[in-house]
Design an enzyme around this catalytic site. Structure first.
Site, mmCIF file in Angstrom:
data_model
loop_
_atom_site.group_PDB
_atom_site.id
_atom_site.type_symbol
_atom_site.label_atom_id
_atom_site.label_comp_id
_atom_site.label_asym_id
_atom_site.label_seq_id
_atom_site.Cartn_x
_atom_site.Cartn_y
_atom_site.Cartn_z
ATOM 1 N N HIS A 55 55.430 2.059 26.055
ATOM 2 C CA HIS A 55 55.782 1.750 27.452
ATOM 3 C C HIS A 55 56.682 0.527 27.465
ATOM 4 C CE1 HIS A 55 55.428 1.196 31.769
ATOM 5 N NE2 HIS A 55 54.901 2.399 31.804
ATOM 6 N N ASP A 76 50.539 9.079 30.522
ATOM 7 C CA ASP A 76 50.713 10.511 30.273
ATOM 8 C C ASP A 76 49.841 11.044 29.144
ATOM 9 O OD1 ASP A 76 54.072 9.937 31.131
ATOM 10 O OD2 ASP A 76 52.681 11.213 32.236
HETATM 11 C C1 SDX Z 1 56.067 7.024 32.105
HETATM 12 O O1 SDX Z 1 58.372 2.818 33.323
HETATM 13 C C2 SDX Z 1 57.249 3.298 33.819
HETATM 14 O O2 SDX Z 1 56.487 2.633 34.482
HETATM 15 C C3 SDX Z 1 57.008 4.787 33.533
HETATM 16 C C4 SDX Z 1 55.630 5.312 33.892
HETATM 17 C C5 SDX Z 1 55.436 5.327 35.393
HETATM 18 O O3 SDX Z 1 54.280 5.277 35.831
HETATM 19 O O4 SDX Z 1 56.459 5.522 36.106
HETATM 20 O O5 SDX Z 1 54.627 4.526 33.285
HETATM 21 C C6 SDX Z 1 55.478 6.768 33.456
HETATM 22 O O6 SDX Z 1 57.206 7.431 32.036
HETATM 23 C C7 SDX Z 1 55.267 6.708 30.884
HETATM 24 C C8 SDX Z 1 56.074 6.932 29.563
HETATM 25 C C9 SDX Z 1 56.028 8.418 29.228
HETATM 26 N N1 SDX Z 1 56.929 8.695 28.103
HETATM 27 C C10 SDX Z 1 56.439 8.927 26.846
HETATM 28 O O7 SDX Z 1 55.245 8.906 26.572
HETATM 29 C C11 SDX Z 1 57.491 9.276 25.809
HETATM 30 C C12 SDX Z 1 57.224 8.523 24.517
HETATM 31 N N2 SDX Z 1 57.432 7.090 24.757
HETATM 32 C C13 SDX Z 1 58.713 6.522 24.403
HETATM 33 O O8 SDX Z 1 59.812 7.348 24.522
HETATM 34 C C14 SDX Z 1 58.889 5.071 24.851
HETATM 35 O O9 SDX Z 1 57.736 4.406 24.523
HETATM 36 C C15 SDX Z 1 59.231 4.791 26.295
HETATM 37 C C16 SDX Z 1 60.404 5.582 26.779
HETATM 38 C C17 SDX Z 1 58.061 5.069 27.169
HETATM 39 C C18 SDX Z 1 59.584 3.297 26.379
HETATM 40 O O10 SDX Z 1 60.713 3.140 25.651
HETATM 41 P P1 SDX Z 1 61.414 1.721 25.371
HETATM 42 O O11 SDX Z 1 60.721 0.628 26.089
HETATM 43 O O12 SDX Z 1 62.858 1.903 25.604
HETATM 44 O O13 SDX Z 1 61.098 1.500 23.840
HETATM 45 P P2 SDX Z 1 62.094 1.924 22.677
HETATM 46 O O14 SDX Z 1 62.376 3.398 22.753
HETATM 47 O O15 SDX Z 1 63.240 0.971 22.675
HETATM 48 O O16 SDX Z 1 61.184 1.675 21.392
HETATM 49 C C19 SDX Z 1 60.965 0.353 20.880
HETATM 50 C C20 SDX Z 1 60.366 0.564 19.501
HETATM 51 C C21 SDX Z 1 61.214 1.523 18.644
HETATM 52 O O17 SDX Z 1 60.941 1.213 17.287
HETATM 53 P P3 SDX Z 1 62.099 0.419 16.452
HETATM 54 O O18 SDX Z 1 63.336 1.282 16.477
HETATM 55 O O19 SDX Z 1 62.278 -0.909 17.188
HETATM 56 O O20 SDX Z 1 61.478 0.266 15.077
HETATM 57 O O21 SDX Z 1 59.079 1.216 19.628
HETATM 58 C C22 SDX Z 1 59.124 2.506 19.030
HETATM 59 C C23 SDX Z 1 60.609 2.870 18.937
HETATM 60 O O22 SDX Z 1 60.799 3.810 17.885
HETATM 61 N N3 SDX Z 1 58.441 3.430 19.967
HETATM 62 C C24 SDX Z 1 57.710 4.465 19.569
HETATM 63 C C25 SDX Z 1 57.256 5.055 20.745
HETATM 64 N N4 SDX Z 1 57.724 4.395 21.810
HETATM 65 C C26 SDX Z 1 58.469 3.379 21.307
HETATM 66 N N5 SDX Z 1 57.401 4.918 18.326
HETATM 67 C C27 SDX Z 1 56.612 6.021 18.287
HETATM 68 N N6 SDX Z 1 56.140 6.653 19.382
HETATM 69 C C28 SDX Z 1 56.432 6.205 20.617
HETATM 70 N N7 SDX Z 1 55.969 6.836 21.690
#
Ligand code: SDX
Length: 397
Positions: free
Chosen positions: A274, A328
């Site tokens: 998140h 989620d």
């Molecule tokens: C919702 O914003 C909100 O409030 C949204 C929400 C709401 O109520 O409206 O809470 C609802 O959308 C919840 C999120 C649902 N989406 C997912 O579950 C999809 C999986 N999650 C990711 O795609 C991610 O965590 C996000 C999109 C939710 C957040 O992305 P960010 O903040 O842009 O983080 P990032 O992609 O830049 O990742 C930072 C690091 C990376 O590693 P490095 O490249 O730095 O080594 O964290 C890692 C990412 O690879 N990472 C994950 C991960 N999420 C981030 N690694 C593995 N699994 C994950 N889920």
């Protein structure tokens, strides 16, 4: 109603903040609706802790709080519930339009189209009229569930069933969706899920809503814009993908190898991570409790053991990066137990989030300045025109 804090004339000489992909950490508005402490894992709607609202309130009472800023007194709540109940029906024109949608289309696309179509029935540019704004709030809160349920029956080749005025908001939605009146526990748990998903500060779909609202377009276009944004798998679409992932993992014993491979291939674990939270999303914890309540009454879903095993495995490997379950991760297990089809999990999220989007719509109108951020241009500075026969292949680019 609409206060323009438009600074007319030349662009402001504001200091450059440098590139911030995804506007991470960049405040673009002020808001009094929702407060998140991502370090402590605290979430409040208008100052009330989410756990209290999920335990004590109803979705419509919480909707009233989000949109008008205070909890309603008993008469105000009865009036609001009555108004919503009276506006649940959807024009036959919208229903007939939905019958032309391909049955194989995704329900989020059906919802985005039908939500936008509501704007065809009501005058567009009346957003400076408080009664128009109130009526739009009522219509959208009341009709979105009816449209979600209608597409479900239409795609099965059936006629949608009309709302039942004797059923409360959540029970009526489950009735329209499943054609049978839900038991009180299921209706109450579903209503609590709607409270948990109603608002979450400036998430992607709410930001879409505010950007669209800032052009002073109609509220139906604002909601359609937000629905389209919520549909993405990185946002609201994740709840559907979580169940697909748990089924792919298949058993708790496979959780470790699945996680090993995901980390190796840098594949995102759906339902984890998140932008705001650095600990477990408080909504995930409450949803887990709701799932367990349903399992105690109606039998456990074996996917729950898979989910818990994955969460446990991920704790040691992803927890240090602040990656924990988000809203989620467990919501799909609740909806599955309630008999809601998987591709309707995100439309259910949308039914709930309409409350937050409308609260932000009204707030944006109260202190509006059209969103128009800048960019850092990285393209060609200036090029001379070339006649067609002077051009080399673009494939070289
Ligand atoms: C919702 O914003 C909100 O409030 C949204 C929400 C709401 O109520 O409206 O809470 C609802 O959308 C919840 C999120 C649902 N989406 C997912 O579950 C999809 C999986 N999650 C990711 O795609 C991610 O965590 C996000 C999109 C939710 C957040 O992305 P960010 O903040 O842009 O983080 P990032 O992609 O830049 O990742 C930072 C690091 C990376 O590693 P490095 O490249 O730095 O080594 O964290 C890692 C990412 O690879 N990472 C994950 C991960 N999420 C981030 N690694 C593995 N699994 C994950 N889920």
């Amino acid at each position: 109603m609409i206060s323009q804090n438009q600074k007319l004339g030349q662009p402001q000489n504001l200091p450059s903040i440098g590139l911030r992909p995804g506007l991470e950490g960049v405040p673009v508005t002020q808001s009094a609706i929702c407060d998140i402490d991502g370090t402590k894992g605290e979430l409040r709607y208008r100052g009330y802790p989410i756990a209290e609202l999920a335990a004590q309130s109803s979705f419509l009472e919480t909707t009233y709080l989000l949109i008008w800023g205070d909890l309603p007194n008993p008469q105000e709540l009865r009036d609001f519930e009555k108004e919503v109940q009276m506006h649940r029906r959807v024009s036959f024109r919208v229903r007939d339009m939905m019958k032309c949608f391909p049955a194989t289309g995704h329900p989020m696309d059906a919802l985005q189209s039908s939500a936008a179509s509501l704007g065809l029935f009501y005058s567009r540019r009346a957003i400076d009229n408080p009664k128009y704004v109130y009526d739009a709030v009522i219509r959208l809160i009341a009709k979105i569930p009816t449209m979600v349920a209608a597409f479900q029956l239409i795609r099965k080749g059936q006629d949608p069933i009309q709302p039942r005025d004797d059923l409360a908001y959540s029970a009526n939605f489950l009735y329209m969706l499943t054609e049978r009146e839900p038991d009180p526990l299921s209706a109450r748990i579903f209503d609590r899920c709607l409270i948990l998903h109603a608002e979450h500060s400036l998430n992607a779909s709410t930001f879409s809503a505010r950007v669209t609202a800032s052009t002073l377009t109609d509220p139906y276009a604002v909601i359609a814009s937000a629905v389209g944004t919520l549909a993405g798998p990185l946002h609201g679409g994740a709840n559907e993908d979580v169940i697909k992932m748990l089924e792919e993992i298949g058993s708790p014993e496979n959780a470790k190898s699945y996680l090993d491979n995901a980390i190796l291939t840098k594949k995102k674990i759906m339902g984890f991570g998140h932008r705001e939270y650095r600990v477990k999303d408080p909504r995930a914890t409450i949803l887990q409790g709701l799932a367990e309540e349903l399992f105690a009454r109606f039998g456990k879903d074996k996917m729950y053991d898979v989910a818990k095993a994955l969460e446990q495995e991920a704790e040691s490997r992803l927890g240090k990066k602040g990656i924990y379950p988000n809203v989620d991760f467990y919501s799909g297990l609740v909806y599955r137990k309630l008999g809601i089809p998987r591709d309707l999990y995100t439309p259910v999220f949308a039914i709930s989030r309409v409350a937050g989007w409308l609260a932000h719509w009204r707030e944006q109108l109260g202190a509006n300045r059209i969103f128009r951020p800048s960019q850092i241009y990285t393209g060609e500075k200036s090029r001379k025109w070339k006649q067609a026969d002077e051009r080399s292949s673009t494939k070289s680019n």
